[in-house]
Design a protein around this motif. Structure first.
Motif, mmCIF file in Angstrom:
data_model
loop_
_atom_site.group_PDB
_atom_site.id
_atom_site.type_symbol
_atom_site.label_atom_id
_atom_site.label_comp_id
_atom_site.label_asym_id
_atom_site.label_seq_id
_atom_site.Cartn_x
_atom_site.Cartn_y
_atom_site.Cartn_z
ATOM 1 N N ALA A 210 -0.004 -3.258 -5.721
ATOM 2 C CA ALA A 210 -0.104 -2.152 -4.767
ATOM 3 C C ALA A 210 -1.484 -1.521 -4.835
ATOM 4 C CB ALA A 210 0.953 -1.095 -5.063
ATOM 5 N N PHE A 211 -2.048 -1.287 -3.666
ATOM 6 C CA PHE A 211 -3.224 -0.443 -3.552
ATOM 7 C C PHE A 211 -2.720 0.994 -3.425
ATOM 8 C CE2 PHE A 211 -4.799 -4.553 -2.137
ATOM 9 C CZ PHE A 211 -6.040 -4.636 -2.768
ATOM 10 N N VAL A 212 -3.044 1.816 -4.408
ATOM 11 C CA VAL A 212 -2.549 3.191 -4.453
ATOM 12 C C VAL A 212 -3.651 4.127 -3.953
ATOM 13 C CG1 VAL A 212 -1.499 4.991 -5.869
ATOM 14 C CG2 VAL A 212 -1.144 2.566 -6.447
ATOM 15 N N PHE B 133 0.835 -1.193 0.000
ATOM 16 C CA PHE B 133 0.000 0.000 0.000
ATOM 17 C C PHE B 133 0.878 1.255 0.000
ATOM 18 C CE2 PHE B 133 -1.802 -3.553 2.205
ATOM 19 C CZ PHE B 133 -3.127 -3.609 1.794
ATOM 20 N N GLY B 134 0.363 2.329 -0.631
ATOM 21 C CA GLY B 134 1.107 3.581 -0.603
ATOM 22 C C GLY B 134 0.453 4.649 -1.451
ATOM 23 N N GLY B 135 0.983 5.858 -1.358
ATOM 24 C CA GLY B 135 0.510 6.965 -2.154
ATOM 25 C C GLY B 135 1.123 6.949 -3.544
ATOM 26 N N ALA B 136 0.683 7.881 -4.371
ATOM 27 C CA ALA B 136 1.104 7.897 -5.772
ATOM 28 C C ALA B 136 2.590 8.199 -5.952
ATOM 29 C CB ALA B 136 0.270 8.917 -6.551
ATOM 30 N N TYR B 137 3.230 8.817 -4.953
ATOM 31 C CA TYR B 137 4.670 9.112 -5.033
ATOM 32 C C TYR B 137 5.452 8.338 -3.969
ATOM 33 C CZ TYR B 137 4.340 12.760 -8.559
ATOM 34 O OH TYR B 137 4.166 13.439 -9.738
ATOM 35 N N ASP C 242 -8.731 1.027 5.648
ATOM 36 C CA ASP C 242 -8.799 -0.340 6.182
ATOM 37 C C ASP C 242 -8.032 -1.277 5.252
ATOM 38 O OD1 ASP C 242 -9.399 -2.782 7.326
ATOM 39 O OD2 ASP C 242 -11.498 -2.276 7.706
ATOM 40 N N LYS C 243 -6.733 -1.333 5.446
ATOM 41 C CA LYS C 243 -5.865 -2.072 4.534
ATOM 42 C C LYS C 243 -6.081 -3.585 4.629
ATOM 43 C CE LYS C 243 -2.536 1.667 4.760
ATOM 44 N NZ LYS C 243 -3.464 2.497 5.571
ATOM 45 N N LYS C 244 -6.313 -4.071 5.838
ATOM 46 C CA LYS C 244 -6.564 -5.503 6.008
ATOM 47 C C LYS C 244 -7.826 -5.925 5.257
ATOM 48 C CE LYS C 244 -3.281 -7.113 8.788
ATOM 49 N NZ LYS C 244 -2.423 -8.286 8.442
ATOM 50 N N ARG C 245 -8.828 -5.081 5.307
ATOM 51 C CA ARG C 245 -10.076 -5.393 4.612
ATOM 52 C C ARG C 245 -9.867 -5.408 3.099
ATOM 53 N NH1 ARG C 245 -15.874 -2.139 5.226
ATOM 54 N NH2 ARG C 245 -17.079 -3.540 3.870
ATOM 55 N N LEU C 246 -9.107 -4.462 2.592
ATOM 56 C CA LEU C 246 -8.788 -4.441 1.166
ATOM 57 C C LEU C 246 -8.073 -5.724 0.749
ATOM 58 C CD1 LEU C 246 -7.575 -0.782 0.458
ATOM 59 C CD2 LEU C 246 -9.549 -1.928 -0.578
ATOM 60 N N PHE C 247 -7.119 -6.110 1.563
ATOM 61 C CA PHE C 247 -6.362 -7.326 1.269
ATOM 62 C C PHE C 247 -7.289 -8.542 1.227
ATOM 63 C CE2 PHE C 247 -4.022 -11.096 2.662
ATOM 64 C CZ PHE C 247 -2.961 -11.113 1.757
ATOM 65 N N GLU C 248 -8.147 -8.657 2.236
ATOM 66 C CA GLU C 248 -9.050 -9.809 2.307
ATOM 67 C C GLU C 248 -10.046 -9.805 1.157
ATOM 68 O OE1 GLU C 248 -8.940 -12.442 4.200
ATOM 69 O OE2 GLU C 248 -7.115 -11.681 5.172
ATOM 70 N N LYS C 249 -10.519 -8.629 0.798
ATOM 71 C CA LYS C 249 -11.512 -8.527 -0.277
ATOM 72 C C LYS C 249 -10.940 -8.980 -1.609
ATOM 73 C CE LYS C 249 -14.394 -5.148 -2.738
ATOM 74 N NZ LYS C 249 -14.811 -3.728 -2.823
ATOM 75 N N ASP D 245 -10.069 4.571 -3.366
ATOM 76 C CA ASP D 245 -10.521 5.809 -2.736
ATOM 77 C C ASP D 245 -10.001 5.884 -1.303
ATOM 78 O OD1 ASP D 245 -12.900 5.138 -0.693
ATOM 79 O OD2 ASP D 245 -13.095 3.804 -2.425
ATOM 80 N N ARG D 246 -9.861 7.078 -0.800
ATOM 81 C CA ARG D 246 -9.176 7.309 0.476
ATOM 82 C C ARG D 246 -9.900 6.681 1.656
ATOM 83 N NH1 ARG D 246 -5.054 11.008 -0.269
ATOM 84 N NH2 ARG D 246 -5.044 11.916 -2.367
#
Length: 289
Positions: free
Chosen positions: A82-84, A58-62, A114-121, A108-109
């Motif tokens: 990567a989730f950007v 995970f991270g921002g665009a830069y 919830d990074k764990k949720r993104l990963f699981e999804k 979206d911000r």
């Protein structure tokens, strides 16, 4: 992949200092730069031990972390995603990520929180997927960063490092404690209201009298800057030949000079600044120069 690294300690000729040194972690690798290399080292070893084939982070665009993870994965024969954070964009950093084969999922911000949720999804059913937190924050990362202290040949009165998540700071503090050093560790949070860094450090290692946070050098917050800081960078780099960036390392060097002016550190004391790399992040602020 984990051959001996190149991270010399160099003396910096900068008045009025007589013993100001820089640990050049920025020279470790052009893409897996500085503390990113140290953070990812043991994370990657863990992923390989668990026979994982895709790194998810995970991270921002830069984000320097995204570039470093993409490069690490590519060189190790792994896939990466990567989730950007934020809307879909194109820039120099994400171009490098793509060239290293990283899949980019713009998020979206609100969902990103919830990074764990993104990963699981997206990867919950993928047994080959390996979760890496934003910036590489983990116990493995602190172990890698603690090795900076192992590499020091002499004792320093003061060690300075900038902090975003506090992971590198925790590793440095652990290294100082493990070696029973008397060095004072000065941490410069780049986020406004950076006192939380102390709580983040304590997740990994006990706090001690070695640690001192300086909260007044954020210049507006993360990825924020001011004309004063930009002018400082131009003058500093011209006078020293050392490239620094406005997001992290410039704030650290500014603090060192300012603290000396206040007589809070001595110009003749042995001072070590950890150059954590991440210079590619300057592309996100090229319009400031």
């Amino acid at each position: 992949m984990f051959e001996k690294i190149y991270s010399p300690v160099q003396k910096l000729e900068l008045l009025p200092f007589t013993n100001l040194f820089v640990k050049r972690d920025d020279l470790i690798d052009p893409y897996i730069s500085g503390n990113k290399w140290r953070k990812l080292k043991y994370i990657l070893l863990k992923a390989q031990k668990e026979h994982k084939t895709r790194l998810i982070t995970f991270g921002g665009a830069y984000s320097n972390h995204l570039v470093a993870t993409a490069a690490f994965a590519s060189r190790s024969g792994l896939k990466s995603t990567a989730f950007v954070r934020g809307e879909s964009v194109k820039n120099e950093m994400l171009m490098l990520c793509s060239l290293f084969g990283m899949e980019l999922i713009f998020t979206d911000r609100e969902s990103y929180k919830d990074k764990k949720r993104l990963f699981e999804k997206h990867f919950g059913d993928d047994e080959q997927a390996f979760f890496i937190d934003e910036g590489g924050a983990s116990i493995e990362a602190t172990i890698g960063c603690s090795e900076i202290i192992n590499e020091l040949a002499i004792h320093y009165d003061h060690i300075f490092c900038v902090a975003g998540t506090g992971t590198t700071a925790a590793g440095l503090l652990k290294g100082i404690q493990d070696h029973n050093l008397k060095s004072k560790l000065h941490i410069i949070p780049v986020l406004k209201g950076g006192s939380f860094i102390k709580d983040e450090i304590e997740k990994y290692t006990p706090l001690s009298e070695h640690l001192e946070l300086h909260l007044d050098y954020h210049f507006g917050g993360y990825a924020k800057t001011t004309p004063e800081l930009i002018e400082f960078i131009k003058l500093f780099t011209t006078n020293t030949g050392l490239l620094i960036d406005p997001i992290y390392t410039a704030k650290m060097f500014f603090s060192i000079i300012d603290l000396q002016k206040q007589n809070l550190i001595g110009a003749n004391e042995k001072i070590l600044a950890i150059h954590t790399g991440g210079l590619l992040g300057m592309f996100g602020m090229k319009d400031k120069f």
